[in-house]
Motif scaffolding. Structure first.
Motif, PDB file in Angstrom:
ATOM      1  N   GLN A 269      25.551  13.257 -25.302  1.00  0.00           N
ATOM      2  CA  GLN A 269      24.505  12.803 -24.384  1.00  0.00           C
ATOM      3  C   GLN A 269      23.738  11.602 -24.925  1.00  0.00           C
ATOM      4  OE1 GLN A 269      24.082  14.280 -21.236  1.00  0.00           O
ATOM      5  NE2 GLN A 269      26.028  15.157 -21.898  1.00  0.00           N
ATOM      6  N   ARG A 270      23.459  11.635 -26.237  1.00  0.00           N
ATOM      7  CA  ARG A 270      22.741  10.516 -26.845  1.00  0.00           C
ATOM      8  C   ARG A 270      22.847  10.577 -28.351  1.00  0.00           C
ATOM      9  NH1 ARG A 270      18.206  13.570 -24.719  1.00  0.00           N
ATOM     10  NH2 ARG A 270      16.967  14.365 -26.445  1.00  0.00           N
ATOM     11  N   VAL A 271      22.539   9.444 -28.980  1.00  0.00           N
ATOM     12  CA  VAL A 271      22.543   9.301 -30.430  1.00  0.00           C
ATOM     13  C   VAL A 271      21.123   8.925 -30.839  1.00  0.00           C
ATOM     14  CG1 VAL A 271      23.485   8.007 -32.388  1.00  0.00           C
ATOM     15  CG2 VAL A 271      24.941   8.524 -30.411  1.00  0.00           C
ATOM     16  N   GLU A 272      20.567   9.640 -31.815  1.00  0.00           N
ATOM     17  CA  GLU A 272      19.211   9.366 -32.287  1.00  0.00           C
ATOM     18  C   GLU A 272      19.269   9.084 -33.779  1.00  0.00           C
ATOM     19  OE1 GLU A 272      17.112  12.930 -31.234  1.00  0.00           O
ATOM     20  OE2 GLU A 272      17.300  12.545 -29.094  1.00  0.00           O
ATOM     21  N   ILE A 273      18.678   7.972 -34.209  1.00  0.00           N
ATOM     22  CA  ILE A 273      18.712   7.566 -35.606  1.00  0.00           C
ATOM     23  C   ILE A 273      17.387   7.868 -36.252  1.00  0.00           C
ATOM     24  CG2 ILE A 273      19.057   5.634 -37.182  1.00  0.00           C
ATOM     25  CD1 ILE A 273      20.713   4.350 -34.868  1.00  0.00           C
TER      26      ILE A 273
ATOM     27  N   ARG B 108      31.051   3.749 -36.905  1.00  0.00           N
ATOM     28  CA  ARG B 108      29.591   3.876 -37.007  1.00  0.00           C
ATOM     29  C   ARG B 108      29.111   4.859 -35.945  1.00  0.00           C
ATOM     30  NH1 ARG B 108      25.941  -0.033 -38.567  1.00  0.00           N
ATOM     31  NH2 ARG B 108      25.099  -0.016 -36.469  1.00  0.00           N
ATOM     32  N   LEU B 109      28.408   5.891 -36.384  1.00  0.00           N
ATOM     33  CA  LEU B 109      27.884   6.882 -35.449  1.00  0.00           C
ATOM     34  C   LEU B 109      27.007   6.240 -34.384  1.00  0.00           C
ATOM     35  CD1 LEU B 109      26.972   9.700 -37.962  1.00  0.00           C
ATOM     36  CD2 LEU B 109      28.652   9.860 -36.135  1.00  0.00           C
ATOM     37  N   GLU B 110      26.281   5.211 -34.776  1.00  0.00           N
ATOM     38  CA  GLU B 110      25.368   4.553 -33.853  1.00  0.00           C
ATOM     39  C   GLU B 110      26.095   3.931 -32.656  1.00  0.00           C
ATOM     40  OE1 GLU B 110      25.658   4.262 -37.180  1.00  0.00           O
ATOM     41  OE2 GLU B 110      23.904   3.280 -38.019  1.00  0.00           O
TER      42      GLU B 110
ATOM     43  N   ASP C 107      24.495   6.572 -45.357  1.00  0.00           N
ATOM     44  CA  ASP C 107      23.802   5.528 -46.100  1.00  0.00           C
ATOM     45  C   ASP C 107      23.969   4.224 -45.345  1.00  0.00           C
ATOM     46  OD1 ASP C 107      22.828   6.984 -48.315  1.00  0.00           O
ATOM     47  OD2 ASP C 107      24.872   7.060 -49.137  1.00  0.00           O
ATOM     48  N   ARG C 108      22.847   3.577 -45.033  1.00  0.00           N
ATOM     49  CA  ARG C 108      22.847   2.284 -44.362  1.00  0.00           C
ATOM     50  C   ARG C 108      21.967   1.350 -45.172  1.00  0.00           C
ATOM     51  NH1 ARG C 108      26.614   4.088 -41.990  1.00  0.00           N
ATOM     52  NH2 ARG C 108      26.833   4.413 -39.769  1.00  0.00           N
TER      53      ARG C 108
END
Length: 192
Positions: A186-190, A130-132, A168-169
């Motif tokens: 640096q960070r993950v943005e959804i 999961r990318l998150e 797809d979530r």
């Protein structure tokens, strides 16, 4: 403060991962203003930006701050990078970034180019489900590409890159942005 720590703080001034930067500063009892003051000498000596009237720093200037490279090897090049053929890749270990190594490249004419973080040799390959769940400062850009393939979109400039994947979530298509500086997450943005 050692010169290697000052160089690491200099790198942090280039990063957009505010949460990680703030955590490091808090752990050493330093403010962002104090960090900027602490890196002035490094910036004068080896900043990554072009300066009119000043020659580009050579590897020895960086080694004054980082010590000798752990490894020097030929830089693999593809046909599109003819002007960089013969470049060398120099790998360094940085204390504040224990999961990755830092690389500087030198052109055959001696100037430094292509600073980035890379996977430390011997570390297991990234397993992304999961990318998150990707953790900043532990993942480099090449890990993500190797695991998930090409990006859906990307915007790049000098030392940074913002990329996205479409996922797809729960039946909803979302765009997930990954923010990299010096090829380090640096960070993950959804997206909504």
């Amino acid at each position: 403060m050692t010169t290697s720590h000052a160089f690491e703080f200099y790198l942090m001034t280039l990063m957009r991962g505010e949460t990680k930067v703030d955590a490091v500063l808090s752990s050493v009892g330093m403010t962002a203003h104090e960090m900027r003051d602490a890196v002035r000498e490094v910036e004068e000596d080896v900043a990554f930006e072009f300066r009119i009237g000043r020659p580009a720093p050579r590897l020895d200037a960086y080694c004054r701050h980082l010590g000798a490279p752990l490894e020097t090897a030929s830089e693999p090049m593809d046909a599109s990078a003819q002007s960089y053929v013969g470049s060398l890749r120099h790998r360094f270990r940085l204390i504040l970034f224990p999961d990755v190594d830092f690389v500087l490249r030198t052109h055959p004419e001696g100037w430094v180019w292509g600073p980035e973080f890379v996977r430390r040799p011997g570390r297991p390959p990234l397993q992304v489900t999961r990318l998150e769940d990707l953790e900043p400062w532990k993942v480099v850009e090449s890990d993500v590409i190797r695991s998930l393939g090409p990006f859906a979109s990307e915007s790049a400039w000098n030392l940074g890159k913002d990329v996205s994947y479409l996922v797809d979530r729960d039946g909803v298509r979302r765009e997930i942005w990954l923010v990299f500086d010096l090829a380090l997450l640096q960070r993950v943005e959804i997206g909504g």
